[in-house]
Design an enzyme around this catalytic site. Sequence first.
Site, PDB file in Angstrom:
ATOM      1  N   HIS A 195     -19.390   0.952  11.690  1.00 36.74           N
ATOM      2  CA  HIS A 195     -18.663   2.224  10.593  1.00 36.74           C
ATOM      3  C   HIS A 195     -18.379   2.036   9.070  1.00 36.74           C
ATOM      4  CE1 HIS A 195     -18.874   5.781   8.334  1.00 36.74           C
ATOM      5  NE2 HIS A 195     -18.313   6.572   8.560  1.00 36.74           N
ATOM      6  N   CYS A 209     -19.052  11.259  10.131  1.00 40.65           N
ATOM      7  CA  CYS A 209     -20.168  10.166  10.644  1.00 40.65           C
ATOM      8  C   CYS A 209     -20.465   9.583  11.545  1.00 40.65           C
ATOM      9  CB  CYS A 209     -18.517   8.992  10.340  1.00 40.65           C
ATOM     10  SG  CYS A 209     -17.672   9.684   9.237  1.00 40.65           S
ATOM     11  N   ASN A 266     -19.310   4.694   1.766  1.00 40.85           N
ATOM     12  CA  ASN A 266     -18.555   5.348   3.157  1.00 40.85           C
ATOM     13  C   ASN A 266     -20.075   6.893   3.134  1.00 40.85           C
ATOM     14  OD1 ASN A 266     -18.953   7.214   5.388  1.00 40.85           O
ATOM     15  ND2 ASN A 266     -17.070   6.829   5.249  1.00 40.85           N
TER      16      ASN A 266
HETATM   17  N1  ACO Z   1      -6.827   4.011  -6.600  1.00 41.97           N
HETATM   18  C1  ACO Z   1      -5.342   4.111  -7.422  1.00 41.97           C
HETATM   19  N2  ACO Z   1      -4.658   4.157  -6.543  1.00 41.97           N
HETATM   20  C2  ACO Z   1      -4.750   4.522  -5.282  1.00 41.97           C
HETATM   21  C3  ACO Z   1      -5.766   5.407  -4.316  1.00 41.97           C
HETATM   22  C4  ACO Z   1      -7.076   5.089  -6.106  1.00 41.97           C
HETATM   23  N3  ACO Z   1      -8.281   5.787  -5.665  1.00 41.97           N
HETATM   24  N4  ACO Z   1      -5.581   6.395  -3.932  1.00 41.97           N
HETATM   25  C5  ACO Z   1      -4.648   6.658  -3.021  1.00 41.97           C
HETATM   26  N5  ACO Z   1      -3.716   5.049  -4.562  1.00 41.97           N
HETATM   27  C6  ACO Z   1      -2.490   5.550  -4.326  1.00 41.97           C
HETATM   28  C7  ACO Z   1      -1.987   6.427  -3.568  1.00 41.97           C
HETATM   29  O1  ACO Z   1      -1.567   7.640  -4.618  1.00 41.97           O
HETATM   30  C8  ACO Z   1      -0.705   5.851  -2.930  1.00 41.97           C
HETATM   31  O2  ACO Z   1       0.329   5.455  -4.461  1.00 41.97           O
HETATM   32  P1  ACO Z   1       1.923   5.875  -3.824  1.00 41.97           P
HETATM   33  O3  ACO Z   1       2.196   4.930  -3.401  1.00 41.97           O
HETATM   34  O4  ACO Z   1       2.647   5.783  -5.406  1.00 41.97           O
HETATM   35  O5  ACO Z   1       1.692   7.537  -3.215  1.00 41.97           O
HETATM   36  C9  ACO Z   1      -0.897   4.437  -3.035  1.00 41.97           C
HETATM   37  O6  ACO Z   1      -2.083   4.137  -3.313  1.00 41.97           O
HETATM   38  C10 ACO Z   1      -1.082   3.728  -1.510  1.00 41.97           C
HETATM   39  O7  ACO Z   1      -1.914   4.770  -0.601  1.00 41.97           O
HETATM   40  P2  ACO Z   1      -2.464   4.635   0.424  1.00 41.97           P
HETATM   41  O8  ACO Z   1      -3.379   6.108   0.736  1.00 41.97           O
HETATM   42  O9  ACO Z   1      -0.800   4.469   1.647  1.00 41.97           O
HETATM   43  O10 ACO Z   1      -3.488   3.696   0.039  1.00 41.97           O
HETATM   44  P3  ACO Z   1      -3.925   3.312   2.126  1.00 41.97           P
HETATM   45  O11 ACO Z   1      -3.434   2.046   1.512  1.00 41.97           O
HETATM   46  O12 ACO Z   1      -3.676   4.032   2.912  1.00 41.97           O
HETATM   47  O13 ACO Z   1      -6.076   3.405   1.290  1.00 41.97           O
HETATM   48  C11 ACO Z   1      -7.420   5.136   1.899  1.00 41.97           C
HETATM   49  C12 ACO Z   1      -5.756   4.722   0.982  1.00 41.97           C
HETATM   50  C13 ACO Z   1      -8.197   4.271   1.398  1.00 41.97           C
HETATM   51  C14 ACO Z   1      -7.852   6.017   1.583  1.00 41.97           C
HETATM   52  C15 ACO Z   1      -7.064   4.895   3.349  1.00 41.97           C
HETATM   53  O14 ACO Z   1      -6.465   5.331   3.571  1.00 41.97           O
HETATM   54  C16 ACO Z   1      -8.429   4.824   3.871  1.00 41.97           C
HETATM   55  O15 ACO Z   1      -9.361   4.129   4.766  1.00 41.97           O
HETATM   56  N6  ACO Z   1      -8.196   5.525   5.221  1.00 41.97           N
HETATM   57  C17 ACO Z   1      -9.744   6.002   6.381  1.00 41.97           C
HETATM   58  C18 ACO Z   1     -10.647   7.303   5.185  1.00 41.97           C
HETATM   59  C19 ACO Z   1     -11.430   6.853   6.288  1.00 41.97           C
HETATM   60  O16 ACO Z   1     -12.163   5.995   6.965  1.00 41.97           O
HETATM   61  N7  ACO Z   1     -12.151   8.545   5.377  1.00 41.97           N
HETATM   62  C20 ACO Z   1     -13.432   8.520   5.783  1.00 41.97           C
HETATM   63  C21 ACO Z   1     -13.649   9.118   7.481  1.00 41.97           C
HETATM   64  S1  ACO Z   1     -14.944   9.299   8.106  1.00 41.97           S
HETATM   65  C22 ACO Z   1     -15.497  10.424   7.889  1.00 41.97           C
HETATM   66  O17 ACO Z   1     -15.706  11.530   9.014  1.00 41.97           O
HETATM   67  C23 ACO Z   1     -16.228  11.065   6.820  1.00 41.97           C
END
Ligand code: ACO
Length: 327
Positions: free
Chosen positions: A254, A114, A284
Amino acid sequence: MKPVSMIVGTGHSAPEKVLTNFDLEKIVDTTNEWIIERTGIRERRIKSPEENTSDFCTEAARQALEEAGMAAADIDLIIIGTVSGDMRFPSTAIFVQAKLGAHNAAVFDIAAACSGFVYGLTLADAMIATGQYRNILVIGAESMTHMTDWEDRNSCVLFGDGAGAAVVIPSDGERGILSTYLGSDGRLAHLLYSAGGGTVAPATHETVDNRDHYLKMAGPEVFLHAIKAMSKSAQKALDRSGLTAEDIDMLIPHQANIRIIEGTAKRFGIPLERVMINIDRYGNTSSASIPIALNEARKSGRLKSGMNCLMVVFGGGFTWASAIVKF
Ligand code: ACO
Protein backbone atom coordinates in the site's frame (compact mmCIF):
# COMPACT_ATOMS: atom_id res chain seq x y z
CA MET A 1 -1.99 -25.65 -3.57
CA LYS A 2 -3.69 -25.09 -6.95
CA PRO A 3 -5.17 -21.61 -7.47
CA VAL A 4 -8.92 -21.41 -8.20
CA SER A 5 -8.93 -17.94 -9.76
CA MET A 6 -6.56 -15.74 -11.73
CA ILE A 7 -6.17 -12.14 -12.90
CA VAL A 8 -6.30 -11.82 -16.71
CA GLY A 9 -6.58 -8.07 -17.19
CA THR A 10 -5.78 -4.88 -15.29
CA GLY A 11 -6.22 -1.16 -15.84
CA HIS A 12 -6.02 2.14 -14.03
CA SER A 13 -7.18 5.71 -14.32
CA ALA A 14 -6.39 8.93 -12.48
CA PRO A 15 -7.46 12.55 -12.93
CA GLU A 16 -5.43 14.74 -15.29
CA LYS A 17 -4.91 17.49 -12.73
CA VAL A 18 -1.61 17.26 -10.84
CA LEU A 19 -1.15 18.92 -7.43
CA THR A 20 2.54 19.23 -6.56
CA ASN A 21 4.15 19.78 -3.17
CA PHE A 22 4.99 23.30 -4.37
CA ASP A 23 1.27 23.91 -4.97
CA LEU A 24 0.63 22.75 -1.38
CA GLU A 25 3.24 25.18 -0.05
CA LYS A 26 0.85 27.92 -1.18
CA ILE A 27 -2.15 26.38 0.63
CA VAL A 28 -0.79 25.26 4.05
CA ASP A 29 2.32 25.77 6.17
CA THR A 30 4.47 23.02 4.66
CA THR A 31 7.49 22.53 2.40
CA ASN A 32 8.35 20.28 -0.52
CA GLU A 33 11.34 18.99 1.49
CA TRP A 34 9.24 18.04 4.54
CA ILE A 35 6.68 16.16 2.45
CA ILE A 36 9.29 14.22 0.47
CA GLU A 37 11.36 13.36 3.54
CA ARG A 38 8.43 12.31 5.79
CA THR A 39 6.20 10.66 3.14
CA GLY A 40 8.00 10.13 -0.20
CA ILE A 41 5.24 12.02 -2.04
CA ARG A 42 6.14 14.59 -4.73
CA GLU A 43 2.77 15.06 -6.42
CA ARG A 44 -0.72 13.60 -6.47
CA ARG A 45 -3.67 13.61 -8.91
CA ILE A 46 -6.79 15.43 -7.82
CA LYS A 47 -10.22 15.30 -9.38
CA SER A 48 -12.09 18.22 -10.87
CA PRO A 49 -15.61 19.04 -9.58
CA GLU A 50 -17.06 17.44 -12.73
CA GLU A 51 -15.30 14.10 -12.25
CA ASN A 52 -16.75 11.30 -10.12
CA THR A 53 -15.28 8.14 -8.61
CA SER A 54 -17.34 6.05 -11.05
CA ASP A 55 -15.62 7.78 -14.00
CA PHE A 56 -12.18 6.57 -12.86
CA CYS A 57 -13.61 3.10 -12.21
CA THR A 58 -15.18 2.90 -15.65
CA GLU A 59 -11.99 3.85 -17.50
CA ALA A 60 -9.87 1.43 -15.42
CA ALA A 61 -12.43 -1.34 -16.01
CA ARG A 62 -12.49 -0.73 -19.79
CA GLN A 63 -8.71 -1.19 -19.94
CA ALA A 64 -8.87 -4.38 -17.84
CA LEU A 65 -11.66 -5.83 -20.00
CA GLU A 66 -9.78 -5.01 -23.19
CA GLU A 67 -6.66 -6.79 -21.97
CA ALA A 68 -8.79 -9.77 -20.88
CA GLY A 69 -10.44 -9.84 -24.32
CA MET A 70 -13.86 -9.65 -22.71
CA ALA A 71 -16.97 -7.54 -23.25
CA ALA A 72 -18.78 -5.74 -20.43
CA ALA A 73 -21.73 -8.11 -20.98
CA ASP A 74 -19.47 -11.06 -20.01
CA ILE A 75 -19.03 -9.75 -16.47
CA ASP A 76 -21.32 -11.40 -13.92
CA LEU A 77 -20.13 -9.60 -10.77
CA ILE A 78 -18.64 -6.16 -10.02
CA ILE A 79 -17.08 -5.51 -6.61
CA ILE A 80 -15.80 -2.02 -5.81
CA GLY A 81 -13.75 -1.16 -2.74
CA THR A 82 -14.36 2.51 -1.98
CA VAL A 83 -15.11 4.88 0.90
CA SER A 84 -15.42 7.97 -1.30
CA GLY A 85 -17.99 7.01 -3.90
CA ASP A 86 -20.36 9.05 -6.04
CA MET A 87 -23.24 9.07 -3.52
CA ARG A 88 -24.04 7.77 -0.03
CA PHE A 89 -26.34 5.38 -1.86
CA PRO A 90 -26.79 3.63 -4.22
CA SER A 91 -23.38 2.02 -4.53
CA THR A 92 -20.74 3.38 -6.87
CA ALA A 93 -20.77 -0.07 -8.51
CA ILE A 94 -24.32 0.70 -9.72
CA PHE A 95 -23.09 3.72 -11.69
CA VAL A 96 -20.11 1.80 -13.05
CA GLN A 97 -22.40 -1.02 -14.21
CA ALA A 98 -24.54 1.49 -16.13
CA LYS A 99 -21.57 3.36 -17.64
CA LEU A 100 -19.88 0.12 -18.75
CA GLY A 101 -23.08 -1.55 -19.95
CA ALA A 102 -22.36 -4.59 -17.76
CA HIS A 103 -26.05 -5.40 -17.51
CA ASN A 104 -25.60 -9.10 -16.72
CA ALA A 105 -23.74 -8.40 -13.49
CA ALA A 106 -24.68 -8.26 -9.82
CA VAL A 107 -22.84 -5.33 -8.26
CA PHE A 108 -21.92 -3.94 -4.85
CA ASP A 109 -19.38 -1.83 -2.94
CA ILE A 110 -17.34 -2.82 0.06
CA ALA A 111 -16.12 -0.29 2.63
CA ALA A 112 -12.75 -1.43 3.95
CA ALA A 113 -10.90 1.89 3.40
CA CYS A 114 -7.46 1.35 1.85
CA SER A 115 -7.83 -2.45 2.08
CA GLY A 116 -10.90 -2.42 -0.20
CA PHE A 117 -9.24 -3.81 -3.35
CA VAL A 118 -7.56 -6.76 -1.61
CA TYR A 119 -10.80 -7.45 0.32
CA GLY A 120 -12.57 -7.49 -3.08
CA LEU A 121 -9.97 -9.78 -4.62
CA THR A 122 -10.41 -12.19 -1.71
CA LEU A 123 -14.17 -12.14 -2.15
CA ALA A 124 -13.87 -12.71 -5.91
CA ASP A 125 -11.60 -15.70 -5.31
CA ALA A 126 -14.13 -17.17 -2.86
CA MET A 127 -17.08 -16.50 -5.21
CA ILE A 128 -15.29 -18.32 -8.03
CA ALA A 129 -14.39 -21.18 -5.67
CA THR A 130 -18.09 -21.70 -4.89
CA GLY A 131 -18.91 -21.74 -8.61
CA GLN A 132 -21.50 -18.96 -8.26
CA TYR A 133 -19.67 -16.43 -10.48
CA ARG A 134 -17.06 -16.79 -13.24
CA ASN A 135 -16.14 -13.36 -14.62
CA ILE A 136 -15.59 -10.81 -11.90
CA LEU A 137 -14.47 -7.20 -12.08
CA VAL A 138 -12.70 -6.05 -8.90
CA ILE A 139 -12.03 -2.33 -8.58
CA GLY A 140 -10.39 -0.15 -5.94
CA ALA A 141 -11.33 3.50 -6.36
CA GLU A 142 -11.30 6.72 -4.38
CA SER A 143 -11.85 10.44 -4.59
CA MET A 144 -9.93 11.05 -1.38
CA THR A 145 -9.44 14.75 -2.07
CA HIS A 146 -13.22 15.11 -1.83
CA MET A 147 -12.90 14.53 1.94
CA THR A 148 -9.53 16.23 2.38
CA ASP A 149 -9.40 19.15 4.80
CA TRP A 150 -7.21 21.63 2.92
CA GLU A 151 -6.62 23.51 6.22
CA ASP A 152 -5.08 20.44 7.94
CA ARG A 153 -1.43 20.15 6.94
CA ASN A 154 -1.10 16.85 8.82
CA SER A 155 -3.37 15.06 6.35
CA CYS A 156 -3.92 17.20 3.23
CA VAL A 157 -0.45 16.50 1.85
CA LEU A 158 -1.03 12.74 1.80
CA PHE A 159 -3.95 11.86 -0.44
CA GLY A 160 -4.78 11.57 -4.14
CA ASP A 161 -7.55 10.25 -6.40
CA GLY A 162 -7.87 7.41 -8.93
CA ALA A 163 -8.94 3.84 -9.60
CA GLY A 164 -7.48 0.49 -10.55
CA ALA A 165 -9.29 -2.59 -11.84
CA ALA A 166 -8.69 -6.31 -12.34
CA VAL A 167 -10.66 -8.99 -14.20
CA VAL A 168 -10.71 -12.23 -12.21
CA ILE A 169 -11.76 -15.55 -13.82
CA PRO A 170 -11.36 -19.27 -12.98
CA SER A 171 -7.70 -20.32 -12.92
CA ASP A 172 -6.01 -22.39 -15.62
CA GLY A 173 -4.50 -24.39 -12.74
CA GLU A 174 -1.05 -22.85 -13.15
CA ARG A 175 -1.49 -19.13 -12.47
CA GLY A 176 -3.62 -17.30 -9.98
CA ILE A 177 -4.36 -16.32 -6.40
CA LEU A 178 -2.25 -18.56 -4.14
CA SER A 179 -3.37 -17.16 -0.79
CA THR A 180 -5.26 -14.29 0.83
CA TYR A 181 -5.63 -12.98 4.34
CA LEU A 182 -7.99 -10.37 5.84
CA GLY A 183 -7.99 -8.72 9.25
CA SER A 184 -9.57 -5.83 11.13
CA ASP A 185 -9.70 -4.19 14.55
CA GLY A 186 -12.67 -1.93 15.25
CA ARG A 187 -11.12 -0.68 18.49
CA LEU A 188 -8.89 1.57 16.35
CA ALA A 189 -11.66 3.30 14.38
CA HIS A 190 -11.08 6.59 16.21
CA LEU A 191 -7.61 6.95 14.62
CA LEU A 192 -8.88 7.49 11.06
CA TYR A 193 -12.44 8.34 10.06
CA SER A 194 -14.87 10.79 8.49
CA ALA A 195 -18.10 11.13 10.49
CA GLY A 196 -20.02 13.93 8.76
CA GLY A 197 -23.18 12.83 6.93
CA GLY A 198 -23.47 9.55 8.85
CA THR A 199 -25.84 8.85 11.75
CA VAL A 200 -23.20 9.99 14.24
CA ALA A 201 -23.01 13.47 12.70
CA PRO A 202 -25.95 13.97 10.29
CA ALA A 203 -25.44 16.77 7.79
CA THR A 204 -26.43 20.04 9.46
CA HIS A 205 -25.01 23.54 9.21
CA GLU A 206 -23.27 22.82 12.51
CA THR A 207 -21.53 19.62 11.36
CA VAL A 208 -20.40 21.37 8.20
CA ASP A 209 -19.08 24.31 10.24
CA ASN A 210 -17.26 21.77 12.47
CA ARG A 211 -15.58 20.33 9.36
CA ASP A 212 -16.99 16.91 10.30
CA HIS A 213 -17.21 15.94 6.63
CA TYR A 214 -13.46 15.86 6.29
CA LEU A 215 -11.09 13.02 7.06
CA LYS A 216 -9.63 13.02 10.59
CA MET A 217 -6.40 11.18 11.23
CA ALA A 218 -4.02 10.61 14.12
CA GLY A 219 -0.98 10.28 11.82
CA PRO A 220 1.77 9.01 14.15
CA GLU A 221 -0.56 6.44 15.79
CA VAL A 222 -1.73 5.22 12.37
CA PHE A 223 1.92 4.98 11.33
CA LEU A 224 2.82 2.67 14.22
CA HIS A 225 -0.17 0.38 13.74
CA ALA A 226 0.45 0.32 9.96
CA ILE A 227 3.98 -1.02 10.34
CA LYS A 228 2.72 -3.85 12.57
CA ALA A 229 -0.34 -4.63 10.42
CA MET A 230 1.66 -4.75 7.17
CA SER A 231 4.23 -7.18 8.59
CA LYS A 232 1.68 -9.44 10.27
CA SER A 233 -0.50 -9.48 7.18
CA ALA A 234 2.32 -10.26 4.75
CA GLN A 235 3.53 -13.11 6.97
CA LYS A 236 0.01 -14.61 7.06
CA ALA A 237 -0.25 -14.68 3.26
CA LEU A 238 3.20 -16.28 3.05
CA ASP A 239 2.26 -18.93 5.64
CA ARG A 240 -0.99 -19.74 3.85
CA SER A 241 0.73 -20.11 0.47
CA GLY A 242 3.61 -22.18 1.78
CA LEU A 243 6.05 -19.67 0.22
CA THR A 244 8.82 -17.68 1.89
CA ALA A 245 9.82 -14.06 1.26
CA GLU A 246 12.59 -15.37 -1.01
CA ASP A 247 9.94 -16.74 -3.37
CA ILE A 248 8.38 -13.28 -3.81
CA ASP A 249 9.46 -11.68 -7.08
CA MET A 250 7.53 -8.48 -6.51
CA LEU A 251 6.14 -6.76 -3.43
CA ILE A 252 3.27 -4.34 -4.05
CA PRO A 253 2.70 -2.57 -0.73
CA HIS A 254 0.00 0.00 0.00
CA GLN A 255 1.38 3.38 -1.03
CA ALA A 256 0.75 5.37 2.18
CA ASN A 257 4.23 6.43 3.26
CA ILE A 258 7.67 5.57 1.81
CA ARG A 259 8.95 4.85 5.32
CA ILE A 260 6.22 2.22 5.87
CA ILE A 261 7.00 0.68 2.44
CA GLU A 262 10.75 0.52 3.11
CA GLY A 263 10.20 -0.81 6.65
CA THR A 264 7.99 -3.62 5.37
CA ALA A 265 10.41 -4.59 2.59
CA LYS A 266 13.33 -4.59 5.05
CA ARG A 267 11.43 -6.72 7.57
CA PHE A 268 11.10 -9.45 4.89
CA GLY A 269 14.54 -8.97 3.37
CA ILE A 270 13.02 -7.98 0.00
CA PRO A 271 15.38 -5.61 -1.88
CA LEU A 272 13.82 -2.36 -3.13
CA GLU A 273 14.41 -3.44 -6.78
CA ARG A 274 11.65 -5.98 -6.15
CA VAL A 275 9.25 -3.43 -4.60
CA MET A 276 6.72 -1.46 -6.66
CA ILE A 277 6.77 2.18 -5.57
CA ASN A 278 4.71 4.96 -7.18
CA ILE A 279 3.76 6.98 -4.09
CA ASP A 280 5.94 9.83 -5.39
CA ARG A 281 3.48 10.38 -8.28
CA TYR A 282 0.09 9.47 -6.77
CA GLY A 283 0.27 9.94 -2.99
CA ASN A 284 -2.07 7.71 -0.99
CA THR A 285 -5.06 6.79 -3.16
CA SER A 286 -6.47 4.47 -0.47
CA SER A 287 -8.15 1.41 -2.06
CA ALA A 288 -6.92 2.46 -5.53
CA SER A 289 -3.29 2.34 -4.42
CA ILE A 290 -2.62 -1.41 -4.88
CA PRO A 291 -4.46 -1.86 -8.21
CA ILE A 292 -2.88 1.28 -9.74
CA ALA A 293 0.56 0.00 -8.71
CA LEU A 294 -0.31 -3.50 -9.95
CA ASN A 295 -1.32 -2.21 -13.37
CA GLU A 296 1.79 -0.04 -13.67
CA ALA A 297 3.98 -2.99 -12.64
CA ARG A 298 2.40 -5.24 -15.26
CA LYS A 299 2.17 -2.72 -18.11
CA SER A 300 5.77 -1.53 -17.62
CA GLY A 301 6.97 -5.13 -17.90
CA ARG A 302 8.39 -5.26 -14.37
CA LEU A 303 5.83 -7.83 -13.21
CA LYS A 304 6.16 -10.69 -15.69
CA SER A 305 4.37 -13.93 -16.36
CA GLY A 306 5.46 -16.62 -13.89
CA MET A 307 6.34 -14.16 -11.12
CA ASN A 308 4.94 -14.35 -7.57
CA CYS A 309 3.51 -11.04 -6.38
CA LEU A 310 2.73 -10.20 -2.75
CA MET A 311 0.22 -7.39 -2.20
CA VAL A 312 -0.15 -6.05 1.33
CA VAL A 313 -2.24 -3.19 2.67
CA PHE A 314 -3.62 -1.52 5.80
CA GLY A 315 -6.28 1.12 6.18
CA GLY A 316 -8.84 2.92 8.29
CA GLY A 317 -10.97 0.79 10.53
CA PHE A 318 -8.37 -0.60 11.10
CA THR A 319 -8.39 -3.09 8.28
CA TRP A 320 -5.51 -5.00 6.75
CA ALA A 321 -5.17 -7.57 4.00
CA SER A 322 -2.71 -9.44 1.83
CA ALA A 323 -2.72 -11.65 -1.24
CA ILE A 324 -0.11 -13.64 -3.14
CA VAL A 325 -0.76 -13.99 -6.86
CA LYS A 326 1.26 -15.96 -9.41
CA PHE A 327 1.04 -14.23 -12.79
N1 ACO B 1 4.42 20.04 6.77
C1 ACO B 1 5.28 20.45 7.70
N2 ACO B 1 5.23 20.02 8.97
C2 ACO B 1 4.28 19.14 9.28
C3 ACO B 1 3.34 18.69 8.35
C4 ACO B 1 3.44 19.17 7.04
N3 ACO B 1 2.60 18.79 6.06
N4 ACO B 1 2.50 17.81 8.95
C5 ACO B 1 2.90 17.72 10.23
N5 ACO B 1 3.96 18.52 10.43
C6 ACO B 1 4.71 18.78 11.66
C7 ACO B 1 3.90 18.42 12.87
O1 ACO B 1 3.05 19.48 13.23
C8 ACO B 1 4.99 18.18 13.89
O2 ACO B 1 5.44 19.44 14.36
P1 ACO B 1 5.75 19.63 15.94
O3 ACO B 1 6.83 18.65 16.23
O4 ACO B 1 6.16 21.07 16.00
O5 ACO B 1 4.46 19.31 16.62
C9 ACO B 1 6.12 17.57 13.06
O6 ACO B 1 5.84 17.92 11.69
C10 ACO B 1 6.19 16.09 13.18
O7 ACO B 1 4.87 15.58 13.05
P2 ACO B 1 4.56 14.08 13.10
O8 ACO B 1 3.09 13.92 12.93
O9 ACO B 1 5.22 13.45 14.28
O10 ACO B 1 5.29 13.60 11.78
P3 ACO B 1 5.52 12.15 11.28
O11 ACO B 1 6.94 11.96 11.05
O12 ACO B 1 4.78 11.13 12.10
O13 ACO B 1 4.82 12.19 9.85
C11 ACO B 1 2.79 11.48 8.82
C12 ACO B 1 3.45 12.46 9.76
C13 ACO B 1 3.42 11.65 7.46
C14 ACO B 1 1.30 11.78 8.75
C15 ACO B 1 3.05 10.05 9.32
O14 ACO B 1 2.71 9.96 10.66
C16 ACO B 1 2.27 9.03 8.54
O15 ACO B 1 2.51 8.80 7.39
N6 ACO B 1 1.30 8.34 9.21
C17 ACO B 1 0.51 7.34 8.56
C18 ACO B 1 -0.57 8.03 7.85
C19 ACO B 1 -1.27 7.11 6.91
O16 ACO B 1 -0.69 6.22 6.35
N7 ACO B 1 -2.54 7.39 6.74
C20 ACO B 1 -3.32 6.75 5.78
C21 ACO B 1 -3.89 5.51 6.30
S1 ACO B 1 -4.63 4.69 5.01
C22 ACO B 1 -6.30 5.04 4.95
O17 ACO B 1 -7.09 4.26 5.43
C23 ACO B 1 -6.75 6.31 4.28
